[in-house]
Design an enzyme around this catalytic site. Structure first.
Site, PDB file in Angstrom:
ATOM      1  NE  ARG A  34     -74.549  24.097  62.306  1.00 21.10           N
ATOM      2  CZ  ARG A  34     -75.025  25.313  62.500  1.00 21.10           C
ATOM      3  NH1 ARG A  34     -74.757  26.275  61.608  1.00 21.10           N
ATOM      4  NH2 ARG A  34     -75.771  25.587  63.554  1.00 21.10           N
TER       5      ARG A  34
ATOM      6  NE  ARG B 275     -71.277  24.832  65.201  1.00 20.66           N
ATOM      7  CZ  ARG B 275     -71.834  25.960  64.773  1.00 20.66           C
ATOM      8  NH1 ARG B 275     -71.179  26.744  63.944  1.00 20.66           N
ATOM      9  NH2 ARG B 275     -73.046  26.303  65.167  1.00 20.66           N
TER      10      ARG B 275
ATOM     11  CG  HIS C 101     -76.144  27.848  68.451  1.00 16.64           C
ATOM     12  ND1 HIS C 101     -75.377  27.548  69.565  1.00 16.64           N
ATOM     13  CD2 HIS C 101     -75.711  26.998  67.479  1.00 16.64           C
ATOM     14  CE1 HIS C 101     -74.535  26.574  69.268  1.00 16.64           C
ATOM     15  NE2 HIS C 101     -74.722  26.222  68.029  1.00 16.64           N
TER      16      HIS C 101
END
Length: 329
Positions: free
Chosen positions: A159, A258, A281
């Protein structure tokens, strides 16, 4: 009337960072949402933001604000829902401190999130990524920095907040890897490809002595910002259109790097679990959005199904008139 200034100040300075332990990025995003709300309310009510009272932030004003950011600011439904979530978080905080506002809070909590289309994630092909990475002039200090930043952002699937906030001490050169503090305060360790490590070592050789702990800095020696990286990416994407015509006219965001990393990794590993682990995640359902983009997953499903073995036939015209309609002209 209850002034809203003390409430929002204690919410952002005490409740979120200290009581809830929210990260600075979360506090910043919430503060931006409240800034937009108070600017809108100030113009609507004709008063200064510091004079706004809690009772004036009712459900009607919130609905008008949500319509404003969609129609006037051009925000999508997902952004609109994010702003609404920030408002509801503040209202939950107010419920325990201003009992007289419970009815008002109940009306605001009743505002539903807006359903919206969930399109395929936008991403870049490997050829487009290569074209962008080849643009920076690696004979200059800033060109070396740009190549290293863009390469690490793509190869690590980072990110933009993880990239610009990455401390120098989190980079290991003995066994090339980085430690990333991601969303939800989850830390992950990512090994680096040989090409990425080479670009990072080249940047470290010219980085010089700076006063900030971040790995990447701007031309003045201060920490790189999100806006600064977005500007650099946009500049190199525009330059890459000369060698890669498919980039012409496209707006490429840092998050597309990403997404591109995730899709290339999925096609290489065929394992959605490894992709989720790499991206950080917490819920694999978040990673499943890449399965909808990758056509090879559907092709495997189609090939795995046995054919129905349908009986084939050929149409026979019942008379000469109808048969003439099928004759080639």
């Amino acid at each position: 009337m209850t002034p809203i200034a003390p409430l929002i100040t204690s919410f952002l300075r005490e409740h979120m960072p200290i009581e809830q332990g929210c990260s600075p990025h979360t506090c910043e995003n919430y503060a931006h949402a409240y800034r937009l709300l108070f600017v809108f309310a100030s113009k609507r009510l004709g008063i200064r933001p510091s004079q706004i009272c809690l009772e004036q932030i009712d459900a009607t004003l919130i609905l008008d604000f949500l319509a404003h950011i969609e129609e006037q600011r051009g925000n999508c439904a997902a952004t609109r829902n994010g702003r609404l979530a920030a408002v509801k978080a503040f209202i939950r905080y107010v419920e325990f401190r201003v009992p007289s506002a419970l009815a008002q809070a109940r009306q605001i909590h009743a505002i539903p999130g807006k359903r919206h289309d969930q399109g395929l994630v936008r991403h870049l092909t490997l050829e487009e990524i290569r074209a962008i990475l080849n643009v920076p002039n690696v004979t200059t200090r800033l060109g070396i920095r740009d190549r290293a930043m863009l390469h690490l952002c793509f190869a690590g699937g980072l990110r933009v907040s993880e990239l610009v906030g990455l401390p120098l001490e989190n980079l290991s050169q003995r066994q090339p890897s980085i430690r990333v503090l991601g969303k939800g305060r989850k830390e992950r360790c990512l090994p680096l490809r040989k090409e990425t490590a080479v670009d990072l070592r080249a940047w470290l050789a010219v980085r010089g002595a700076v006063s900030v702990p971040e790995l990447f800095v701007n031309a003045e020696g201060a920490a790189m910002t999100r806006a600064g990286f977005e500007y650099i990416l946009d500049k190199h994407v525009c330059a890459a259109t000369e060698s890669c015509s498919s980039l012409s006219g496209r707006s490429v965001s840092p998050h597309q790097l990403r997404h591109s990393c995730a899709l290339i990794m999925l096609q290489a590993t065929r394992d959605i679990g490894k992709v989720a682990l790499w991206l950080g995640h917490s819920d694999i359902r978040t990673t499943e959005i890449y399965l909808r983009v990758d056509p090879s997953e559907k092709l495997e499903a189609v090939e795995a199904v046995l054919p129905l073995g349908l009986r084939r036939g050929r149409f026979k015209a019942p008379d000469a008139l109808i048969a003439s309609l099928f004759d080639p002209v």
